[in-house]
Design an enzyme around this catalytic site. Sequence first.
Site, PDB file in Angstrom:
ATOM      1  CD  GLU A  96      -1.591   1.178   9.200  1.00 25.28           C
ATOM      2  OE1 GLU A  96      -0.526   1.695   9.601  1.00 25.28           O
ATOM      3  OE2 GLU A  96      -1.599   0.258   8.383  1.00 25.28           O
ATOM      4  N   GLY A  97      -2.124   6.488  10.760  1.00 28.74           N
ATOM      5  CA  GLY A  97      -2.598   7.709  11.417  1.00 28.74           C
ATOM      6  C   GLY A  97      -2.045   7.754  12.832  1.00 28.74           C
ATOM      7  N   GLY A 139      15.942  -5.226  35.555  1.00 25.63           N
ATOM      8  CA  GLY A 139      17.038  -5.450  34.597  1.00 25.63           C
ATOM      9  C   GLY A 139      16.742  -6.608  33.658  1.00 25.63           C
ATOM     10  NE  ARG A 199      -6.541   5.394  10.330  1.00 24.00           N
ATOM     11  CZ  ARG A 199      -6.915   6.278   9.444  1.00 24.00           C
ATOM     12  NH1 ARG A 199      -8.208   6.427   9.163  1.00 24.00           N
ATOM     13  NH2 ARG A 199      -6.037   7.022   8.831  1.00 24.00           N
ATOM     14  CG  PHE A 210       7.873   5.946   6.217  1.00 23.00           C
ATOM     15  CD1 PHE A 210       9.092   5.779   6.825  1.00 23.00           C
ATOM     16  CD2 PHE A 210       7.264   7.195   6.280  1.00 23.00           C
ATOM     17  CE1 PHE A 210       9.714   6.837   7.477  1.00 23.00           C
ATOM     18  CE2 PHE A 210       7.871   8.255   6.933  1.00 23.00           C
ATOM     19  CZ  PHE A 210       9.105   8.077   7.531  1.00 23.00           C
ATOM     20  CB  SER A 215      -1.624   9.169  19.215  1.00 23.32           C
ATOM     21  OG  SER A 215      -1.275   7.823  19.359  1.00 23.32           O
ATOM     22  CG  PHE A 268      -1.721   1.142   1.534  1.00 21.18           C
ATOM     23  CD1 PHE A 268      -2.983   1.241   0.982  1.00 21.18           C
ATOM     24  CD2 PHE A 268      -1.292   2.142   2.398  1.00 21.18           C
ATOM     25  CE1 PHE A 268      -3.813   2.322   1.274  1.00 21.18           C
ATOM     26  CE2 PHE A 268      -2.111   3.231   2.698  1.00 21.18           C
ATOM     27  CZ  PHE A 268      -3.374   3.317   2.128  1.00 21.18           C
TER      28      PHE A 268
HETATM   29  C1  LIG Z   1       7.397   1.061  10.013  1.00 19.59           C
HETATM   30  C2  LIG Z   1       6.480   1.902   9.189  1.00 19.59           C
HETATM   31  C3  LIG Z   1       5.670   1.307   8.243  1.00 19.59           C
HETATM   32  C4  LIG Z   1       4.843   2.095   7.433  1.00 19.59           C
HETATM   33  N1  LIG Z   1       4.136   1.492   6.412  1.00 19.59           N
HETATM   34  C5  LIG Z   1       3.474   2.276   5.525  1.00 19.59           C
HETATM   35  C6  LIG Z   1       2.876   1.709   4.353  1.00 19.59           C
HETATM   36  O1  LIG Z   1       2.909   0.483   4.144  1.00 19.59           O
HETATM   37  N2  LIG Z   1       2.265   2.533   3.465  1.00 19.59           N
HETATM   38  C7  LIG Z   1       2.215   3.881   3.653  1.00 19.59           C
HETATM   39  O2  LIG Z   1       1.648   4.570   2.802  1.00 19.59           O
HETATM   40  N3  LIG Z   1       2.758   4.457   4.755  1.00 19.59           N
HETATM   41  C8  LIG Z   1       3.401   3.688   5.681  1.00 19.59           C
HETATM   42  N4  LIG Z   1       3.989   4.259   6.789  1.00 19.59           N
HETATM   43  C9  LIG Z   1       3.898   5.708   6.976  1.00 19.59           C
HETATM   44  C10 LIG Z   1       3.049   6.128   8.160  1.00 19.59           C
HETATM   45  O3  LIG Z   1       1.694   5.967   7.871  1.00 19.59           O
HETATM   46  C11 LIG Z   1       3.435   7.581   8.486  1.00 19.59           C
HETATM   47  O4  LIG Z   1       4.720   7.517   9.102  1.00 19.59           O
HETATM   48  C12 LIG Z   1       2.444   8.262   9.383  1.00 19.59           C
HETATM   49  O5  LIG Z   1       1.246   8.491   8.698  1.00 19.59           O
HETATM   50  C13 LIG Z   1       2.963   9.614   9.907  1.00 19.59           C
HETATM   51  O6  LIG Z   1       3.446  10.396   8.869  1.00 19.59           O
HETATM   52  P1  LIG Z   1       4.906  11.024   8.983  1.00 19.59           P
HETATM   53  O7  LIG Z   1       5.851   9.954   9.384  1.00 19.59           O
HETATM   54  O8  LIG Z   1       5.209  11.735   7.704  1.00 19.59           O
HETATM   55  O9  LIG Z   1       4.858  12.046  10.174  1.00 19.59           O
HETATM   56  P2  LIG Z   1       4.488  13.609  10.087  1.00 19.59           P
HETATM   57  O10 LIG Z   1       3.270  13.783   9.270  1.00 19.59           O
HETATM   58  O11 LIG Z   1       5.723  14.335   9.697  1.00 19.59           O
HETATM   59  O12 LIG Z   1       4.131  13.924  11.594  1.00 19.59           O
HETATM   60  C14 LIG Z   1       5.148  14.137  12.584  1.00 19.59           C
HETATM   61  C15 LIG Z   1       4.497  14.249  13.949  1.00 19.59           C
HETATM   62  O13 LIG Z   1       3.622  15.373  13.971  1.00 19.59           O
HETATM   63  C16 LIG Z   1       2.386  14.970  14.531  1.00 19.59           C
HETATM   64  N5  LIG Z   1       1.291  15.753  13.944  1.00 19.59           N
HETATM   65  C17 LIG Z   1       0.845  15.714  12.691  1.00 19.59           C
HETATM   66  N6  LIG Z   1      -0.182  16.547  12.520  1.00 19.59           N
HETATM   67  C18 LIG Z   1      -0.396  17.152  13.712  1.00 19.59           C
HETATM   68  C19 LIG Z   1      -1.324  18.094  14.200  1.00 19.59           C
HETATM   69  N7  LIG Z   1      -2.273  18.623  13.411  1.00 19.59           N
HETATM   70  N8  LIG Z   1      -1.244  18.488  15.495  1.00 19.59           N
HETATM   71  C20 LIG Z   1      -0.306  17.962  16.305  1.00 19.59           C
HETATM   72  N9  LIG Z   1       0.605  17.049  15.901  1.00 19.59           N
HETATM   73  C21 LIG Z   1       0.550  16.640  14.631  1.00 19.59           C
HETATM   74  C22 LIG Z   1       2.236  13.529  14.173  1.00 19.59           C
HETATM   75  O14 LIG Z   1       1.378  12.885  15.051  1.00 19.59           O
HETATM   76  C23 LIG Z   1       3.651  13.031  14.326  1.00 19.59           C
HETATM   77  O15 LIG Z   1       3.860  12.704  15.670  1.00 19.59           O
HETATM   78  C24 LIG Z   1       4.794   3.500   7.628  1.00 19.59           C
HETATM   79  C25 LIG Z   1       5.586   4.081   8.625  1.00 19.59           C
HETATM   80  C26 LIG Z   1       6.430   3.314   9.384  1.00 19.59           C
HETATM   81  C27 LIG Z   1       7.298   4.005  10.402  1.00 19.59           C
END
Ligand SMILES: Cc1cc2nc3c(=O)[nH]c(=O)nc-3n(C[C@H](O)[C@H](O)[C@H](O)COP(=O)(O)OP(=O)(O)OC[C@H]3O[C@@H](n4cnc5c(N)ncnc54)[C@H](O)[C@@H]3O)c2cc1C
Length: 411
Positions: free
Chosen positions: A376-377, A353, A255, A170, A379, A137
């Site tokens: 998956e979005g 430990g 989710r 990712f 918190s 995906f």
């Molecule tokens: C191991 C792993 C597997 C994954 N697998 C897939 C996959 O198969 N397919 C795919 O498409 N994606 C995948 N992802 C991506 C994942 O869905 C994203 O990492 C996730 O949606 C968060 O996006 P970001 O990492 O760009 O964080 P960012 O969008 O840069 O967010 C950074 C931080 O800011 C916070 N934040 C964002 N908006 C707000 C707000 N309005 N107010 C306060 N805080 C906020 C977020 O909660 C987060 O803590 C994967 C990620 C990982 C780490």
Amino acid sequence: MNETSTAARRLFGEHFLHDLNPQELEMLDKVRRLVVSHIGPNAHKVAEKDEFAWDNFRLLADEGVIGSAFPSEYGGTDARQVLRIRVIEELGRVCSASASLITGADLSCRAIVAGASPQMKSALLPGLRSGQLQAAFALTEPEAGSDVRGLRTTVRREGDQFVVNGRKKFITRGTTADWFMVVGRSEEAPSSFIAVLVPRDAAGFDISPEVDKLGWYGVPISSLEFKDVRVPTGNLLGKIGDGFELAQDALLRARIGHAAMALGRAIGAVEIAATYMNDRTLFGKALGAHQGAQWMLSDMVSQVEAARALLSVTAQKYDRGDDDVAVYASMAKQQATDLCMKVVTDALQLTGGRGYLKDFPLERFFRDAKLNQIGEGSSEVHKTVIGRDVVRRSGSAQRNPSLREGSLVDY
Ligand SMILES: Cc1cc2nc3c(=O)[nH]c(=O)nc-3n(C[C@H](O)[C@H](O)[C@H](O)COP(=O)(O)OP(=O)(O)OC[C@H]3O[C@@H](n4cnc5c(N)ncnc54)[C@H](O)[C@@H]3O)c2cc1C
């Protein structure tokens, strides 16, 4: 349930089993036996190896567990979510990589089930169900994670082809998937999103080597690059403009799955901490006889049971098709995954430990728990969804009967 599962009494309630019919109980019992015989004992090795968990994938496919995500006309069992959360919880109790094989099947295959042409469904779904094929995906991009509408990947139509340009990051199963569900922005109408299926050998499609990460060993991720990648128009999922909804539909199921996985891990952490509390003697009595430790355990157990109840309600809502299921999925996912992080941290604290050592599952659980709060979005994104929904509905909802008429701002 047969003897295997009922013989050993469990620490957590079995009340949710009343929701399941005899065939569903049989499936859950099968998974429980696999967890005891194979998946639990091998969980440490799967993580240590840190390669896609092929053995478990084939085992779960052969046993029909992967098939629970697929419709019966393609050989699946189209299982209800009330069963699937129990299956995922069971796997998450010992091995995140194995639980992710089930949530990953939803995430990567749901849009194909929901939106592929009849020809593509016939060509792909039997193989995806049996484990001979794999899909990924591809939504997240360097500039679009939480802000998913910020996608920059483009898709344009040229005659009987779509042309894809952009980058994704990712992406789980990047190194193993045969097909990629790719969501991009229409080049002709940028507010419209398009989802297409891209085969891994398409010209101009580059998949990076696996990217190292903190946890979830055995679940590889990669970055993707598309340079004028051409696919036939028959690879379109849904209609032009359906890309975002198809992605959300897949994410909704995933989710619910992530919440179940996190609760399974939290259950596992409590089981391990409680066993240690019986085994460990300090200050002349078992750790479990110290009130401070009992209170920690009490919080963990009560909160896990509360989150399980919320998740069960959410699964029932999904199975009934309730229109508020997405908000409940956000609630269940945020509660379960944040709670799992806390429970695993406290369980590790309770095991001192010993818990910090690599051969003990809590070290792995601790690293794995973090991902469920992000993928998956995150918190924070789910809290925004929930809060926004409550504020919106309060405008037309029944006013609290103890309030007087008029604006609350005036007095
Ligand atoms: C191991 C792993 C597997 C994954 N697998 C897939 C996959 O198969 N397919 C795919 O498409 N994606 C995948 N992802 C991506 C994942 O869905 C994203 O990492 C996730 O949606 C968060 O996006 P970001 O990492 O760009 O964080 P960012 O969008 O840069 O967010 C950074 C931080 O800011 C916070 N934040 C964002 N908006 C707000 C707000 N309005 N107010 C306060 N805080 C906020 C977020 O909660 C987060 O803590 C994967 C990620 C990982 C780490």
